[in-house]
Write an enzyme that holds these catalytic residues in place. Sequence first.
Site, mmCIF file in Angstrom:
data_model
loop_
_atom_site.group_PDB
_atom_site.id
_atom_site.type_symbol
_atom_site.label_atom_id
_atom_site.label_comp_id
_atom_site.label_asym_id
_atom_site.label_seq_id
_atom_site.Cartn_x
_atom_site.Cartn_y
_atom_site.Cartn_z
ATOM 1 N N ASN A 128 39.003 46.179 38.793
ATOM 2 C CA ASN A 128 39.786 45.105 39.420
ATOM 3 C C ASN A 128 39.900 43.857 38.547
ATOM 4 O O ASN A 128 40.894 43.140 38.632
ATOM 5 C CB ASN A 128 39.135 44.755 40.764
ATOM 6 N N TYR B 57 50.673 40.105 30.392
ATOM 7 C CA TYR B 57 50.187 40.637 31.672
ATOM 8 C C TYR B 57 51.022 41.850 32.104
ATOM 9 O O TYR B 57 50.486 42.899 32.473
ATOM 10 C CB TYR B 57 50.261 39.522 32.716
HETATM 11 P P1 NAI Z 1 40.854 36.126 40.730
HETATM 12 O O1 NAI Z 1 41.043 35.311 39.497
HETATM 13 O O2 NAI Z 1 40.860 35.471 42.064
HETATM 14 O O3 NAI Z 1 39.511 36.958 40.607
HETATM 15 C C1 NAI Z 1 39.249 37.676 39.449
HETATM 16 C C2 NAI Z 1 37.761 37.910 39.326
HETATM 17 O O4 NAI Z 1 37.571 38.623 38.092
HETATM 18 C C3 NAI Z 1 36.950 36.608 39.210
HETATM 19 O O5 NAI Z 1 35.791 36.705 40.011
HETATM 20 C C4 NAI Z 1 36.614 36.523 37.724
HETATM 21 O O6 NAI Z 1 35.380 35.861 37.480
HETATM 22 C C5 NAI Z 1 36.556 37.973 37.338
HETATM 23 N N1 NAI Z 1 36.812 38.193 35.915
HETATM 24 C C6 NAI Z 1 37.739 37.597 35.128
HETATM 25 N N2 NAI Z 1 37.644 38.058 33.878
HETATM 26 C C7 NAI Z 1 36.643 38.972 33.874
HETATM 27 C C8 NAI Z 1 36.060 39.783 32.875
HETATM 28 N N3 NAI Z 1 36.467 39.734 31.597
HETATM 29 N N4 NAI Z 1 35.067 40.624 33.220
HETATM 30 C C9 NAI Z 1 34.622 40.674 34.500
HETATM 31 N N5 NAI Z 1 35.112 39.908 35.482
HETATM 32 C C10 NAI Z 1 36.115 39.066 35.170
HETATM 33 O O7 NAI Z 1 41.991 37.255 40.631
HETATM 34 P P2 NAI Z 1 42.664 38.149 41.772
HETATM 35 O O8 NAI Z 1 43.941 37.510 42.174
HETATM 36 O O9 NAI Z 1 41.689 38.517 42.792
HETATM 37 O O10 NAI Z 1 43.062 39.430 40.901
HETATM 38 C C11 NAI Z 1 42.262 40.589 40.841
HETATM 39 C C12 NAI Z 1 43.103 41.696 40.245
HETATM 40 O O11 NAI Z 1 44.264 41.883 41.025
HETATM 41 C C13 NAI Z 1 43.575 41.397 38.812
HETATM 42 O O12 NAI Z 1 43.520 42.570 38.049
HETATM 43 C C14 NAI Z 1 45.014 40.964 39.027
HETATM 44 O O13 NAI Z 1 45.814 41.203 37.900
HETATM 45 C C15 NAI Z 1 45.416 41.843 40.198
HETATM 46 N N6 NAI Z 1 46.549 41.359 40.966
HETATM 47 C C16 NAI Z 1 46.477 40.153 41.646
HETATM 48 C C17 NAI Z 1 47.572 39.719 42.367
HETATM 49 C C18 NAI Z 1 47.561 38.441 43.118
HETATM 50 O O14 NAI Z 1 48.635 38.010 43.578
HETATM 51 N N7 NAI Z 1 46.428 37.779 43.293
HETATM 52 C C19 NAI Z 1 48.819 40.494 42.420
HETATM 53 C C20 NAI Z 1 48.766 41.731 41.691
HETATM 54 C C21 NAI Z 1 47.665 42.127 41.001
#
Ligand code: NAI
Length: 265
Positions: free
Chosen positions: A104, A171
């Site tokens: 994720n 991305y």
């Molecule tokens: P977020 O930024 O709220 O949470 C991401 C989490 O991943 C954070 O806890 C962060 O500390 C952790 N993280 C970041 N880089 C890391 C690394 N190198 N190694 C381990 N952990 C790491 O992001 P969100 O929105 O929850 O996104 C999660 C996934 O969902 C991502 O892959 C994103 O691309 C995908 N996504 C999100 C959407 C959205 O609208 N929020 C839409 C489509 C996909």
Amino acid sequence: MTIADVSDKSIAELTSLSGRCAVVTGGAQGLGKAIARRFAEAGASVLIADLNDVLARETAAELSASCDGRVISTRLDVADTAAINAAAELAETQLGAIDIWVNNAGIFPFVPLLEMTDDTWDQVMDVNLRGVFAGSRAAARSMIANQRGGVIINVASLAGLAGISPGLGAYVASKHGVVGATRQMALELAPHGIRVLALAPGVIKTETNFSSAPAQAEATIPMQSSKLGRIGVPDDIGRVALFCASDMALFMTGSTLLVDAGMLA
Ligand code: NAI
């Protein structure tokens, strides 16, 4: 390995993750936290592996207190392959054989293509694409060694199926890679009873994309064409991830599930 025919099982049995062990990368907040929460509620033991180890610890404590399953945490940078392998080992030692691995963790810096540096491009690929490969490889090696199959879920995006907002070139490329890798891994891992699925969320409101980064939020506004009257919340993805991880989805592999409130409809 042939998958079971579960026609005789009840819905309660099919949706339960009791006795299963899951790893969720980037599970300290946002979509990953919602996924970890539904897994733990369904009875799984969960390792939250996140770059932000302080928040990961808090989240693990919060979920452990409110859910059936045991939830622990570790610091992990998914761009560091050795650390991924160590996280897999930790999950096995602390929680038992890995049944579910969710890739994720992801980053989404907004940089127009003409201003994008090689370093930024590589960083996005290292986290969003190589991190998915390295996580899946560690999970698959563990699942094969334990001979009980498993499920790998890759959190892709609508950006894995179409170009989206200007500034998200790296991305979009990384997430298209995740969708392709999901299909390839599904066919290579099927003989071992390992299913591989991807989720393609639309716009989901999280701490990162709406509160702490107003400029990024602004850039996502053109994508906010939910047909269902509201923008997504993390649990909209958590519930679908639970479906994919459970035996409800036992006959599914290689697919990318759109969870976008009809945005691409
Ligand atoms: P977020 O930024 O709220 O949470 C991401 C989490 O991943 C954070 O806890 C962060 O500390 C952790 N993280 C970041 N880089 C890391 C690394 N190198 N190694 C381990 N952990 C790491 O992001 P969100 O929105 O929850 O996104 C999660 C996934 O969902 C991502 O892959 C994103 O691309 C995908 N996504 C999100 C959407 C959205 O609208 N929020 C839409 C489509 C996909």
